[in-house]
Design an enzyme around this catalytic site. Structure first.
Site, PDB file in Angstrom:
ATOM      1  N   ARG A   3      61.500 -27.557  96.758  1.00  0.00           N
ATOM      2  CA  ARG A   3      60.711 -28.226  97.680  1.00  0.00           C
ATOM      3  C   ARG A   3      60.291 -29.771  96.865  1.00  0.00           C
ATOM      4  NH1 ARG A   3      60.442 -25.761 102.268  1.00  0.00           N
ATOM      5  NH2 ARG A   3      60.708 -23.424 102.329  1.00  0.00           N
ATOM      6  N   ASP A   4      60.018 -30.839  97.720  1.00  0.00           N
ATOM      7  CA  ASP A   4      59.729 -31.862  96.948  1.00  0.00           C
ATOM      8  C   ASP A   4      58.057 -31.744  96.817  1.00  0.00           C
ATOM      9  OD1 ASP A   4      60.629 -35.222  97.165  1.00  0.00           O
ATOM     10  OD2 ASP A   4      58.458 -34.774  96.953  1.00  0.00           O
ATOM     11  N   ILE A   5      57.489 -32.088  95.665  1.00  0.00           N
ATOM     12  CA  ILE A   5      56.211 -31.916  95.022  1.00  0.00           C
ATOM     13  C   ILE A   5      55.136 -32.848  96.079  1.00  0.00           C
ATOM     14  CG2 ILE A   5      55.918 -34.079  93.450  1.00  0.00           C
ATOM     15  CD1 ILE A   5      54.911 -31.669  91.495  1.00  0.00           C
ATOM     16  N   GLU A   7      63.502 -43.066  92.015  1.00  0.00           N
ATOM     17  CA  GLU A   7      62.433 -42.873  90.991  1.00  0.00           C
ATOM     18  C   GLU A   7      62.836 -41.759  89.724  1.00  0.00           C
ATOM     19  OE1 GLU A   7      58.839 -41.614  93.188  1.00  0.00           O
ATOM     20  OE2 GLU A   7      58.623 -43.657  94.269  1.00  0.00           O
ATOM     21  N   VAL A   8      63.494 -41.015  90.256  1.00  0.00           N
ATOM     22  CA  VAL A   8      63.984 -39.772  89.436  1.00  0.00           C
ATOM     23  C   VAL A   8      65.465 -40.195  89.134  1.00  0.00           C
ATOM     24  CG1 VAL A   8      64.138 -37.395  88.918  1.00  0.00           C
ATOM     25  CG2 VAL A   8      62.181 -38.362  90.064  1.00  0.00           C
ATOM     26  N   HIS A  31      69.997 -36.958  93.575  1.00  0.00           N
ATOM     27  CA  HIS A  31      69.358 -35.882  94.573  1.00  0.00           C
ATOM     28  C   HIS A  31      69.478 -36.504  95.898  1.00  0.00           C
ATOM     29  CE1 HIS A  31      66.077 -38.424  93.046  1.00  0.00           C
ATOM     30  NE2 HIS A  31      65.603 -38.411  94.038  1.00  0.00           N
ATOM     31  N   MET A  32      69.507 -35.414  96.739  1.00  0.00           N
ATOM     32  CA  MET A  32      69.486 -35.752  98.227  1.00  0.00           C
ATOM     33  C   MET A  32      68.343 -35.443  98.779  1.00  0.00           C
ATOM     34  SD  MET A  32      72.504 -34.157 100.915  1.00  0.00           S
ATOM     35  CE  MET A  32      73.702 -35.236 100.298  1.00  0.00           C
ATOM     36  N   HIS A  33      67.637 -36.011  99.648  1.00  0.00           N
ATOM     37  CA  HIS A  33      66.496 -35.555 100.164  1.00  0.00           C
ATOM     38  C   HIS A  33      66.863 -34.954 101.605  1.00  0.00           C
ATOM     39  CE1 HIS A  33      63.421 -38.036  97.949  1.00  0.00           C
ATOM     40  NE2 HIS A  33      64.644 -38.661  97.815  1.00  0.00           N
TER      41      HIS A  33
HETATM   42  P1  5GP Z   1      63.526 -40.675  94.724  1.00  0.00           P
HETATM   43  O1  5GP Z   1      62.594 -41.930  95.080  1.00  0.00           O
HETATM   44  O2  5GP Z   1      64.018 -40.803  93.189  1.00  0.00           O
HETATM   45  O3  5GP Z   1      64.598 -40.549  95.538  1.00  0.00           O
HETATM   46  O4  5GP Z   1      62.721 -39.409  94.926  1.00  0.00           O
HETATM   47  C1  5GP Z   1      62.143 -38.666  93.835  1.00  0.00           C
HETATM   48  C2  5GP Z   1      61.455 -37.515  94.550  1.00  0.00           C
HETATM   49  O5  5GP Z   1      60.936 -36.589  93.484  1.00  0.00           O
HETATM   50  C3  5GP Z   1      59.961 -38.015  95.242  1.00  0.00           C
HETATM   51  O6  5GP Z   1      60.005 -37.652  96.555  1.00  0.00           O
HETATM   52  C4  5GP Z   1      58.873 -37.226  94.401  1.00  0.00           C
HETATM   53  O7  5GP Z   1      57.854 -36.886  95.340  1.00  0.00           O
HETATM   54  C5  5GP Z   1      59.844 -36.015  94.061  1.00  0.00           C
HETATM   55  N1  5GP Z   1      59.333 -35.508  92.641  1.00  0.00           N
HETATM   56  C6  5GP Z   1      58.962 -36.157  91.338  1.00  0.00           C
HETATM   57  N2  5GP Z   1      58.516 -35.560  90.463  1.00  0.00           N
HETATM   58  C7  5GP Z   1      58.749 -34.314  90.830  1.00  0.00           C
HETATM   59  C8  5GP Z   1      58.436 -32.959  90.396  1.00  0.00           C
HETATM   60  O8  5GP Z   1      58.085 -32.764  89.134  1.00  0.00           O
HETATM   61  N3  5GP Z   1      58.641 -31.606  91.162  1.00  0.00           N
HETATM   62  C9  5GP Z   1      59.091 -31.951  92.347  1.00  0.00           C
HETATM   63  N4  5GP Z   1      59.362 -30.820  92.890  1.00  0.00           N
HETATM   64  N5  5GP Z   1      59.374 -33.173  92.798  1.00  0.00           N
HETATM   65  C10 5GP Z   1      58.992 -34.224  92.326  1.00  0.00           C
END
Ligand code: 5GP
Length: 115
Positions: free
Chosen positions: A28-30, A94-95, A99-101
């Site tokens: 799950r997304d944080i 951001e990460v 990853h796929m949401h």
């Molecule tokens: P991006 O913008 O890279 O596609 O999305 C990164 C996602 O990772 C964001 O929705 C953010 O809330 C989630 N996220 C960042 N750090 C963590 C973490 O430590 N744990 C979890 N479960 N999600 C994270």
């Protein structure tokens, strides 16, 4: 440097893992954008979609099939959901661990606004 997601996959930091197999992990997304907001991540660190190679074909396919499975598990399959992969700066990634949401559980807005 291991990514934050690699640490979750390896159990080094807490993560609400909902699915894991030999190729992918889903948790799950944080900071959830909707009632269901889960990230499906390759166990192997692939920074972005741009870094995928033909050897990653099974992993990429597994990500999509895992999304289908999780949508059923979460009870959002019938009403629908959105799958998103952000890439680099313009995609607001951001990460840097691919990853796929999977986002659902409510009516989402149009594609071009912040989810
Ligand atoms: P991006 O913008 O890279 O596609 O999305 C990164 C996602 O990772 C964001 O929705 C953010 O809330 C989630 N996220 C960042 N750090 C963590 C973490 O430590 N744990 C979890 N479960 N999600 C994270």
């Amino acid at each position: 440097m291991p990514t934050i997601f690699a640490k979750i996959i390896r159990g080094e930091i807490p993560g609400d893992i909902v699915y894991q197999d030999d190729l992918v992990t889903a948790f799950r997304d944080i900071n959830p954008a909707a009632p269901t907001h889960i990230l499906i991540v390759p166990n192997k660190v692939i920074p972005t979609v741009n870094d995928l190679t033909p050897e990653d074909e099974a992993t990429a396919g597994r990500m999509l099939l895992t999304a289908k499975k999780i949508a059923e598990q979460e009870g959002v399959a019938e009403d629908g959901y959105r799958l998103i992969i952000n890439c680099n700066k313009h995609g607001r990634q951001e990460v840097f661990h691919l990853h796929m949401h999977i986002i659902g559980g409510r009516q989402l807005g149009p594609m071009d606004v912040k989810i």
